[in-house]
Design a protein around this motif. Structure first.
Motif, short mmCIF file in Angstrom:
data_model
loop_
_atom_site.label_atom_id
_atom_site.label_comp_id
_atom_site.label_asym_id
_atom_site.label_seq_id
_atom_site.Cartn_x
_atom_site.Cartn_y
_atom_site.Cartn_z
N UNK A 1 0.83 -1.21 0.00
CA UNK A 1 0.00 0.00 0.00
C UNK A 1 0.86 1.26 0.00
N UNK A 2 1.96 1.23 0.76
CA UNK A 2 2.87 2.38 0.80
C UNK A 2 3.51 2.61 -0.57
N UNK A 3 3.96 1.53 -1.21
CA UNK A 3 4.55 1.64 -2.55
C UNK A 3 3.53 2.21 -3.53
N UNK A 4 2.31 1.66 -3.48
CA UNK A 4 1.25 2.08 -4.40
C UNK A 4 0.92 3.56 -4.22
N UNK A 5 0.71 3.97 -2.98
CA UNK A 5 0.32 5.37 -2.74
C UNK A 5 1.44 6.34 -3.11
N UNK A 6 2.69 5.94 -2.87
CA UNK A 6 3.81 6.81 -3.25
C UNK A 6 3.89 6.96 -4.77
N UNK A 7 3.75 5.85 -5.48
CA UNK A 7 3.76 5.92 -6.95
C UNK A 7 2.60 6.76 -7.47
N UNK A 8 1.42 6.59 -6.88
CA UNK A 8 0.26 7.37 -7.31
C UNK A 8 0.49 8.86 -7.07
N UNK A 9 1.14 9.20 -5.95
CA UNK A 9 1.40 10.61 -5.65
C UNK A 9 2.38 11.22 -6.65
N UNK A 10 3.14 10.35 -7.33
CA UNK A 10 4.09 10.79 -8.35
C UNK A 10 3.50 10.66 -9.76
N UNK A 11 2.17 10.44 -9.80
CA UNK A 11 1.41 10.36 -11.06
C UNK A 11 1.68 9.11 -11.89
N UNK A 12 2.07 8.03 -11.21
CA UNK A 12 2.17 6.75 -11.90
C UNK A 12 0.88 5.96 -11.70
N UNK A 13 0.55 5.13 -12.68
CA UNK A 13 -0.68 4.34 -12.66
C UNK A 13 -0.43 3.05 -11.88
N UNK A 14 -0.43 3.15 -10.56
CA UNK A 14 -0.17 2.01 -9.70
C UNK A 14 -1.47 1.54 -9.05
N UNK A 15 -1.57 0.22 -8.84
CA UNK A 15 -2.82 -0.35 -8.32
C UNK A 15 -2.51 -1.59 -7.49
N UNK A 16 -3.19 -1.72 -6.36
CA UNK A 16 -3.10 -2.94 -5.58
C UNK A 16 -3.82 -4.05 -6.32
N UNK A 17 -3.14 -5.17 -6.53
CA UNK A 17 -3.75 -6.28 -7.24
C UNK A 17 -4.80 -6.97 -6.38
N UNK A 18 -4.57 -7.00 -5.06
CA UNK A 18 -5.48 -7.69 -4.15
C UNK A 18 -5.91 -6.73 -3.05
N UNK A 19 -7.01 -5.99 -3.26
CA UNK A 19 -7.48 -5.10 -2.20
C UNK A 19 -8.15 -5.87 -1.06
N UNK A 20 -8.51 -7.12 -1.30
CA UNK A 20 -9.15 -7.92 -0.27
C UNK A 20 -8.18 -8.26 0.86
N UNK A 21 -8.72 -8.48 2.04
CA UNK A 21 -7.90 -8.87 3.20
C UNK A 21 -7.62 -10.37 3.19
N UNK A 22 -8.56 -11.16 2.67
CA UNK A 22 -8.38 -12.61 2.63
C UNK A 22 -7.43 -13.01 1.50
N UNK A 23 -6.96 -14.24 1.56
CA UNK A 23 -6.05 -14.72 0.52
C UNK A 23 -6.83 -14.95 -0.78
N UNK A 24 -6.29 -14.46 -1.85
CA UNK A 24 -6.85 -14.68 -3.19
C UNK A 24 -5.93 -15.67 -3.91
N UNK A 25 -6.49 -16.76 -4.46
CA UNK A 25 -5.65 -17.78 -5.09
C UNK A 25 -4.74 -17.20 -6.17
N UNK A 26 -3.58 -17.82 -6.33
CA UNK A 26 -2.61 -17.36 -7.32
C UNK A 26 -3.20 -17.35 -8.73
N UNK A 27 -4.03 -18.33 -9.03
CA UNK A 27 -4.66 -18.39 -10.35
C UNK A 27 -5.49 -17.14 -10.61
N UNK A 28 -6.22 -16.69 -9.60
CA UNK A 28 -7.05 -15.48 -9.74
C UNK A 28 -6.17 -14.23 -9.81
N UNK A 29 -5.09 -14.19 -9.06
CA UNK A 29 -4.19 -13.05 -9.12
C UNK A 29 -3.63 -12.89 -10.54
#
Length: 198
Positions: free
Chosen positions: A34-62
């Protein structure tokens, strides 16, 4: 360029914690990603968390999430960085293993350049942390057949940001200083890589 930050594991993933239970990998993966993502976004890069969920998301879905975006916008227009912390031993005892490392899939790929760029910054910003690498092919990464590295169609790397099973390293990893420095390692490495692609 789309920058996906994959925060590995989830609150329901068994194990993945320090021997004393104070360091929960899913929590610190998310904190760092989240820190990496927000820093990149503040620098105008198109960064996004792949898994916003708290639970584990299977690797296949990622991988599906990354590849669906790439299929729509082009695999050369995205990169993925999977954030982890390392462990050694049986999980119930502290061990001496320590250090920072970054992984790519086997062979010569564009991910090698991304990994090298991040690793170069790590050597500068983490001078007291051992850099674990496999120098056989002349670069600073380690090559493994990890699922997310093999199954994403864009360049993808996986960083292990210290050992939660090493008592000294674990204590440091839980500090604000550690998260800030580790975030800068990734942010600066990603930016340097993107500059090289122009």
């Amino acid at each position: 360029m789309k920058i996906f930050l994959d925060n590995g594991h989830g609150s329901d993933t068994p194990g993945k914690r320090s021997p004393d239970g104070t360091f929960l990998e899913y929590h610190y993966n998310r904190l760092l990603a989240s820190q990496i993502t927000s820093t990149l976004q503040s620098l105008n890069y198109d960064a996004e968390l792949l898994v916003p969920e708290k639970i584990d998301i299977p690797l296949k879905e990622r991988c599906h999430r990354v590849n669906t975006w790439c299929n729509a916008h082009g695999s050369t227009n995205a990169i993925c960085i999977s954030i982890h912390f390392n462990a050694h031993g049986n999980g119930s005892e502290w061990t001496q293993a320590k250090g920072w490392s970054i992984y790519t899939s086997k062979g010569n790929t564009k991910a090698d350049l991304l990994a090298e760029s991040i690793a170069q910054v790590a050597t500068e910003l983490l001078p007291d942390m051992r850099l674990r690498s496999d120098p056989a092919d002349g670069d600073l990464d380690i090559e493994e057949d990890f699922y997310i590295l093999k199954r994403t169609v864009c360049p993808c790397v996986l960083s292990e940001n210290g050992f939660m099973t090493n008592s000294d390293e674990c204590r440091w990893l839980m500090t604000n200083e550690a998260i800030a420095i580790l975030s800068n390692v990734h942010v600066n490495g990603i930016i340097n890589y993107l500059k090289m692609q122009k």
